[in-house]
Design a protein around this motif. Structure first.
Motif, PDB file in Angstrom:
ATOM      1  N   GLY A 115       8.145  20.591   8.669  1.00 17.74           N
ATOM      2  CA  GLY A 115       9.554  20.897   8.525  1.00 17.74           C
ATOM      3  C   GLY A 115      10.105  20.377   7.219  1.00 17.74           C
ATOM      4  N   THR A 116      11.370  20.680   6.987  1.00 21.90           N
ATOM      5  CA  THR A 116      12.062  20.315   5.754  1.00 21.90           C
ATOM      6  C   THR A 116      13.160  19.323   6.081  1.00 21.90           C
ATOM      7  OG1 THR A 116      11.638  22.504   4.815  1.00 21.90           O
ATOM      8  CG2 THR A 116      13.420  21.228   3.834  1.00 21.90           C
ATOM      9  N   GLN A 117      13.272  18.269   5.289  1.00 15.67           N
ATOM     10  CA  GLN A 117      14.325  17.288   5.512  1.00 15.67           C
ATOM     11  C   GLN A 117      15.690  17.976   5.520  1.00 15.67           C
ATOM     12  OE1 GLN A 117      14.228  14.157   2.650  1.00 15.67           O
ATOM     13  NE2 GLN A 117      12.090  13.643   3.022  1.00 15.67           N
ATOM     14  N   GLY A 118      16.481  17.687   6.546  1.00 13.33           N
ATOM     15  CA  GLY A 118      17.826  18.238   6.623  1.00 13.33           C
ATOM     16  C   GLY A 118      17.896  19.657   7.125  1.00 13.33           C
ATOM     17  N   ASP A 119      16.795  20.178   7.714  1.00 14.76           N
ATOM     18  CA  ASP A 119      16.742  21.550   8.201  1.00 14.76           C
ATOM     19  C   ASP A 119      16.865  21.541   9.721  1.00 14.76           C
ATOM     20  OD1 ASP A 119      16.254  24.209   8.712  1.00 14.76           O
ATOM     21  OD2 ASP A 119      14.196  24.216   7.950  1.00 14.76           O
ATOM     22  N   LEU A 120      18.055  21.835  10.233  1.00 15.52           N
ATOM     23  CA  LEU A 120      18.294  21.720  11.672  1.00 15.52           C
ATOM     24  C   LEU A 120      17.746  22.894  12.460  1.00 15.52           C
ATOM     25  CD1 LEU A 120      20.704  19.938  10.274  1.00 15.52           C
ATOM     26  CD2 LEU A 120      21.574  19.904  12.598  1.00 15.52           C
ATOM     27  N   ASN A 121      17.614  24.070  11.836  1.00 11.87           N
ATOM     28  CA  ASN A 121      17.104  25.231  12.563  1.00 11.87           C
ATOM     29  C   ASN A 121      15.695  25.614  12.133  1.00 11.87           C
ATOM     30  OD1 ASN A 121      17.781  26.145  10.036  1.00 11.87           O
ATOM     31  ND2 ASN A 121      18.939  27.930  10.732  1.00 11.87           N
ATOM     32  N   TYR A 167      15.264  26.066   4.988  1.00 13.85           N
ATOM     33  CA  TYR A 167      16.386  25.781   4.102  1.00 13.85           C
ATOM     34  C   TYR A 167      17.154  24.552   4.598  1.00 13.85           C
ATOM     35  CZ  TYR A 167      15.636  30.433   2.151  1.00 13.85           C
ATOM     36  OH  TYR A 167      15.070  31.532   1.555  1.00 13.85           O
ATOM     37  N   ARG A 168      17.538  23.700   3.680  1.00  8.39           N
ATOM     38  CA  ARG A 168      18.337  22.533   4.032  1.00  8.39           C
ATOM     39  C   ARG A 168      19.751  22.968   4.391  1.00  8.39           C
ATOM     40  NH1 ARG A 168      14.668  20.475   0.181  1.00  8.39           N
ATOM     41  NH2 ARG A 168      13.720  18.511   0.875  1.00  8.39           N
ATOM     42  N   ASP A 169      20.327  22.296   5.352  1.00 12.68           N
ATOM     43  CA  ASP A 169      21.646  22.649   5.863  1.00 12.68           C
ATOM     44  C   ASP A 169      22.673  21.592   5.473  1.00 12.68           C
ATOM     45  OD1 ASP A 169      20.379  24.847   7.196  1.00 12.68           O
ATOM     46  OD2 ASP A 169      19.742  23.451   8.762  1.00 12.68           O
ATOM     47  N   VAL A 170      23.927  21.986   5.515  1.00 15.55           N
ATOM     48  CA  VAL A 170      25.036  21.089   5.191  1.00 15.55           C
ATOM     49  C   VAL A 170      25.807  20.781   6.466  1.00 15.55           C
ATOM     50  CG1 VAL A 170      27.147  20.787   3.850  1.00 15.55           C
ATOM     51  CG2 VAL A 170      25.220  22.043   2.867  1.00 15.55           C
TER      52      VAL A 170
END
Length: 459
Positions: A11-17, A21-24
């Motif tokens: 996974g990617t840091q900050g990727d909730l779904n 892609y990182r999310d804000v």
């Protein structure tokens, strides 16, 4: 950017779904929910190939499916938020503070909720309870996550949730919420009217002994300064040996990242207070950079930046609040992280954001650039009380390698609040393609003085 060290292997840091892609994550802690004032809301804006897309979002309140509790007036759900993959499943999770929550008959005792990222969305959550609900007020006013073996050896290499409140202790909870694992007094008294206002984890590369920066207001002089006497410090650096304050400057916020590209984390302390509140501070506020200090708190060099520093636009004026927010990230993909400084009190409280680029040496203050709503290409118009820059974050939301700048202005539109996303580029931050998202675009509707953008967070 250096964050907590135990992120998931997938996974990617900050990727909730978990779409790559990182999310804000943006808070509106004073949003009205079902007519209940200041119940609070958290908005997740998902990253895409085109950056932040307001049409792709999730709005969370305590009335949302799967979220424990009920939205009540004054809860302030989202007053503090941390993002971290707590269960290492590749989906980033949320730790959300509600410092106004009434708990077990304790009015304003506060609570913390963990919301898990899953394949089916943000519909699974647990309460991270206060082990001593009658000992704390405003529990959850600050939160962080990291692996703190030295500070919290019971957890043995696993992530801990760290919670601050209106007292002098930091509570450590295991990430799986299997039970409370200890508290740590910092050795000094905080002013209970302010408590622990911010917590910043410091990842030590290759180690499970992460550090922690805790910010709190002192007792003896009523201010934010630190005079070395041990009774009025503001910023504490916690390492495996415990908490200490003498080696850090005063400040209300901090950030961690590799500004000079040498592989060692640097510390940035923002102190927006004027000298009347923090002796020795420059008029209008200042930011102190401690290079290579992430491992021990001891810097290889120190750089102080104010609005009177040559090359920095503007001039130091009372109540500018330069340094009220700080963020670190590589906006120009040159291998040196850049520093963003929020000045929400600038120009009568309309606000501004300053970008200072990183180099192999000190920050390039001589070529600093300031952004406002009056900057060409930035949506909106600067108005008194907008507080543009009250919160800042640097997140690569479109996966192009150039980190984007996200700015919160919780005072925009009479306190409804708005956030902006400005793209990163080879020349650093640019207004080209920038977007703004207000309460309507964020799915909050008529949430009153929601103060959207009070908190902006991500990896």
């Amino acid at each position: 950017m250096f964050t907590a060290s135990a992120e998931a292997a997938v996974g990617t840091q900050g990727d909730l779904n978990r779409d790559g892609y990182r999310d804000v994550v943006v808070s509106a802690p004073d949003a009205a929910v079902a007519g209940r004032a200041k119940a609070g809301a958290v908005v997740v804006l998902y990253g895409t190939a085109h950056g932040v897309d307001p049409s792709r979002r999730t709005v969370l309140t305590q009335n949302s499916t799967g979220i424990p509790g009920t939205a009540e007036a004054g809860d302030r759900f989202g007053a503090a938020v941390a993002v971290y993959d707590l269960n290492r499943d590749g989906y980033t999770d949320l730790v959300v503070g509600s410092p106004g929550e009434d708990v077990a008959g304790d009015e304003g005792g506060g609570s913390v909720t963990v919301v898990y990222g899953t394949a089916s969305g943000l519909t699974k959550a647990k309460t991270a309870g206060d082990p001593w609900p009658y000992s704390h007020d405003a529990y959850g006013r600050s939160v962080a996550v990291g692996t703190f073996n030295g500070l919290n050896p019971v957890n043995d290499g696993k992530p801990s949730i760290v919670v601050g409140a209106n007292d002098a202790e930091v509570t450590f909870l295991p990430a799986d919420l299997s039970g409370q694992s200890g508290t740590s007094g910092n050795g000094y008294d905080f002013n209970p009217a302010y408590g622990i206002v911010a917590l910043t984890p410091v990842d030590v590369p290759g180690s499970d002994d992460d550090r922690l920066i805790a910010h709190g207001r002192g007792m003896s002089d009523g201010g934010w300064g630190y005079d070395g006497t041990g009774d009025d410090p503001h910023a504490y650096f916690a390492d495996p040996a415990g908490f200490s304050g003498a080696d850090l400057p005063a400040g209300t916020t901090s950030a961690v990242g590799d500004l000079n590209g040498n592989g060692t984390p640097d510390l940035v302390i923002g102190n927006p207070e004027d000298p009347s509140q923090s002796p020795g501070t420059s008029l209008g506020g200042q930011v102190t950079v401690y290079f290579d200090a992430g491992n021990s708190g001891s810097p290889s060099r120190v750089q102080t930046i104010t609005q009177d520093t040559p090359g920095v636009p503007g001039s130091g004026e009372a109540e500018d609040r330069f340094g009220a927010s700080v963020a670190i990230g590589d906006t120009d993909k040159d291998g040196h992280a850049d520093l963003v400084i929020g000045t929400p009190g600038e120009n009568g409280g309309s606000g501004a954001v300053t970008v200072v680029r990183g180099t192999t040496g000190q920050l390039d203050a001589a070529h600093a650039r300031t952004w406002t709503q009056n900057t060409s290409g930035v949506p909106g118009t600067s108005e008194t009380g907008d507080a543009f820059g009250a919160a800042v974050r640097i997140i690569d939301t479109d996966k192009d390698g150039y980190a984007d700048l996200v700015v919160g202005a919780p005072g925009e539109n009479g306190g409804a609040g708005t956030i902006w996303s400005l793209r990163g580029s080879a020349s650093s931050v640019t207004a080209a393609g920038s977007v703004s998202v207000g309460t309507s675009g964020a799915g909050l509707g008529s949430a009153g003085a929601a103060h959207l953008g009070s908190v902006v967070t991500g990896p």
